[in-house]
Design a protein around this motif. Structure first.
Motif: not given
Length: 205
Positions: A77, A112-114, A153, A162-163, A165, A196-197, A199
């Motif tokens: 990611y 997708q982001i977490a 998020p 926790e991703y 959508n 922040y992640q 993907d």
């Protein structure tokens, strides 16, 4: 003469009736696949390649921190954090390569982001779109960037990523565009140095 049990005869009749009644109209429909315009899962992050090698533009508007490649448990990611930067303000942009949208079809942006260790809304991420960015990191701020509404998020100060959508309507845009993910934080405030992640980015129509 072979004797067939009455229950077996009834079962055979039921099966034959079902087979005869099935037609093209009652068959199970296979979902139509959406044409893929752009795709990024950062799978190269586990190799020697980098975001810049794959056409992404990195820009530090404030401070020196940039988005980086990362991987955990086999999943790659993009990541941004102000943690331990030592700088009062960190604003990092991750900008996609130029993407040509279909002029005749409504497109959607999916990703997708977490986030983790985020306890303040000032430690934030925004998603933007521009149709006049020339791809030069020196001219990022002179392009016309428009914020896009997306699913954020929840504030989460623990270590669990926790991703969520997100699906963004791009039907108002055509031609060549760039998508930017911009994070604001601080390396001198514990409330603003979250991570922040990002993907599985897709643009479909």
């Amino acid at each position: 003469m072979i004797s067939i049990p009455f229950k077996t005869i009834l079962l055979l009749i039921a099966v034959l009736t079902f087979l005869v009644s099935c037609s093209k109209d009652t068959a199970i429909l296979v979902p139509t696949l959406k044409p893929l315009i752009f795709s990024e899962d950062f799978s190269y992050s586990a190799s020697a390649n980098t975001l810049a090698d794959n056409g992404w533009i990195l820009f530090a508007e404030a401070g020196t921190k940039n988005w980086t490649e990362a991987a955990y448990s086999g999943n790659a990611y993009a990541e941004f954090t102000s943690y331990q930067s030592g700088e009062a303000s960190n604003i990092g942009w991750l900008i996609s390569p130029s993407i040509k949208l279909d002029n005749n079809k409504a497109c959607k942006l999916l990703f997708q982001i977490a986030q983790a260790y985020v306890s303040s809304s000032e430690n934030s991420i925004t998603v933007l779109i521009a149709s006049n960015f020339d791809g030069n990191s020196a001219t990022v701020l002179s392009a016309s960037w428009i914020p896009l509404a997306f699913k954020h998020p929840i504030l989460n100060y623990d270590s669990n990523f926790e991703y969520v959508n997100s699906e963004v309507d791009l039907s108002n845009y055509t031609g060549n565009i760039n998508i930017a993910f911009k994070v604001s934080g601080s390396g001198t405030s514990a409330a603003l140095n979250g991570t922040y992640q990002l993907d599985n980015i897709r643009i479909v129509n």
